[in-house]
Design an enzyme around this catalytic site. Structure first.
Site, mmCIF file in Angstrom:
data_model
loop_
_atom_site.group_PDB
_atom_site.id
_atom_site.type_symbol
_atom_site.label_atom_id
_atom_site.label_comp_id
_atom_site.label_asym_id
_atom_site.label_seq_id
_atom_site.Cartn_x
_atom_site.Cartn_y
_atom_site.Cartn_z
ATOM 1 N N HIS A 151 -34.909 5.644 -2.694
ATOM 2 C CA HIS A 151 -34.767 6.820 -3.114
ATOM 3 C C HIS A 151 -35.826 7.738 -2.802
ATOM 4 O O HIS A 151 -35.998 9.054 -3.117
ATOM 5 C CB HIS A 151 -34.576 6.790 -4.671
ATOM 6 C CG HIS A 151 -35.738 6.364 -5.424
ATOM 7 N ND1 HIS A 151 -36.712 7.457 -6.051
ATOM 8 C CD2 HIS A 151 -36.266 5.127 -5.685
ATOM 9 C CE1 HIS A 151 -37.648 6.642 -6.906
ATOM 10 N NE2 HIS A 151 -37.512 5.356 -6.480
ATOM 11 N N CYS B 163 -44.424 8.056 -13.174
ATOM 12 C CA CYS B 163 -44.430 6.779 -14.530
ATOM 13 C C CYS B 163 -45.572 6.917 -15.267
ATOM 14 O O CYS B 163 -45.455 6.781 -16.525
ATOM 15 C CB CYS B 163 -44.318 5.479 -13.764
ATOM 16 S SG CYS B 163 -44.062 5.296 -12.229
#
Ligand code: PLP
Length: 374
Positions: free
Chosen positions: A195, A319
């Site tokens: 991705h 993240c």
């Protein structure tokens, strides 16, 4: 929307989706099944493995399909530890959490860990990695390029040091797979996520030059040559191979295009907005990333104001977004706390246009002025 967060994820290419569709609709058989539907899936997985191996320059049996960079890093680090049962690990202090957290997990089990800091240019030095090594070092991880600054790391030199000492060397190639060849000649293990280069999420590869150096993490059926149990994600794997092929064959053109956009943006920011600094050395950077600090601002506030204008950026690793603490990567490069907290990562991709760069720049200038005048 102007999407300048391509280091976090990218838009799936239409051609990649087209390649995947038959394996979601007609050829949905389980690749382990002993019938025509299963064989169609298994053949697609086999071709994808062959394609990635030939593009990467390794053998098909060295390519393991996994869910992405996180699983690849966990598998390599924990799999080496599991075989050795004790020992010392050396990691750069700027590794992605998939490596650093795995190392801290292993520390709880009795392994010892040394983290090596980068210099102010954002790159770790091979000699500092060598100095950190001990007689009982079993594993070393240095990423091919950092996800926050885009600074490329000296993996060839580090790989040679590891090889001389018989230390397993893992290089996280999640940010570089699209832009640079994989370091198959220097690293024992490498991982990437599709991705990040216009492929599907939840799919990527772990390349192991010798699988016997790593105990498998996911036990189960005989999938992935017995190395990773679980029904394989045929469509994801086909998409990963299609996206990787497109990335490799269009690399020069895409690199030049993305670099043009990124450099234009950096020039405008550094010359037209006072009190701005690029974090990391531009000469050592991937073409796609610009990490910039803004005096008197909080990066989170810039992100928020840009988001209101439809511009997507990030303050460091996606993240870690939402975390109040400043980026460890920036502070370990010598950035002060305020400077690190004022940093924003802009990451460009092949779908961005020059016009978007200009619009994003104006929105950024407005946001910085607004914050500074408050
Ligand atoms: N390694 C690096 C350098 C990354 O940038 C990322 C994701 O941002 C990962 C690993 C984890 O990839 P994934 O979330 O696809 O598993």
């Amino acid at each position: 929307m102007i999407y300048l967060d391509n280091a976090a994820s990218t838009r799936l290419d239409d051609e990649v989706l087209t390649a995947m569709m038959p394996y979601l609709k007609e050829n949905y058989g389980n690749a382990q099944s002993q019938h025509a539907a299963g064989r169609a899936s298994a053949n697609a997985v086999m071709s994808a493995r062959d394609k990635i191996a030939s593009l990467a320059g390794c053998k098909p049996e060295e390519v393991f399909f996994v869910s992405g960079g996180t699983e690849a890093g966990n598998t390599a680090l924990k799999g080496v530890c599991a075989l050795h049962k004790k020992g010392h690990l050396v990691l750069s202090s700027i590794e992605h959490a998939s490596l650093s957290e795995s190392a801290l997990d292993m520390q709880k089990l009795g392994f010892e860990v040394t983290f090596v800091q980068p210099e102010s240019d954002g790159a770790v030095r091979a000699e500092n990695i060598a100095k950190a090594m001990r007689e009982d070092t079993i594993f070393c991880a240095v990423m091919a390029a950092n996800n926050e600054t885009g600074v490329i790391q000296p993996v060839e030199e580090i790989g040679k040091i590891c090889r001389e000492r018989g230390v397993f060397f893992y290089s996280d190639c999640v940010q570089t797979a699209a832009y640079l060849p994989l370091p198959v000649g220097f690293a024992d293990g490498m991982g990437f996520s599709s991705h990040k280069f216009y492929g599907p999420k939840g799919s990527g590869a772990l390349i192991l030059r010798n699988r016997n150096n790593v105990l498998r993490l996911i036990s189960g059926g005989m999938q992935e040559m017995g190395f990773r149990g679980g029904t394989v994600n045929t469509a994801g794997i086909v998409g990963t191979a299609a996206a990787y092929e497109r990335a490799c064959t269009s690399r020069e053109t895409v690199n030049a295009y993305v670099k043009g956009l990124r450099d234009k943006f950096i020039n405008r920011v550094l010359t037209e907005i006072a009190g701005t600094r690029l974090n990391g050395s531009l000469e050592k950077m991937l073409p796609s990333i610009a990490n910039i600090s803004f005096d008197g601002c909080d990066g989170e506030n810039i992100l928020f104001l840009l988001d209101l204008k439809g511009v997507c950026v990030s303050t460091g690793a996606a993240c870690a977004a939402g975390a109040v603490s400043p980026s460890d990567t920036l502070t370990s490069m010598g950035c002060g706390i305020k400077e690190a907290k004022s940093a924003v990562r802009f990451s460009f991709g092949k779908h961005n246009t020059e016009e978007e760069v200009d619009v994003a720049f104006e929105a950024l200038k407005f946001a910085v002025e607004k914050i500074r005048n408050n």
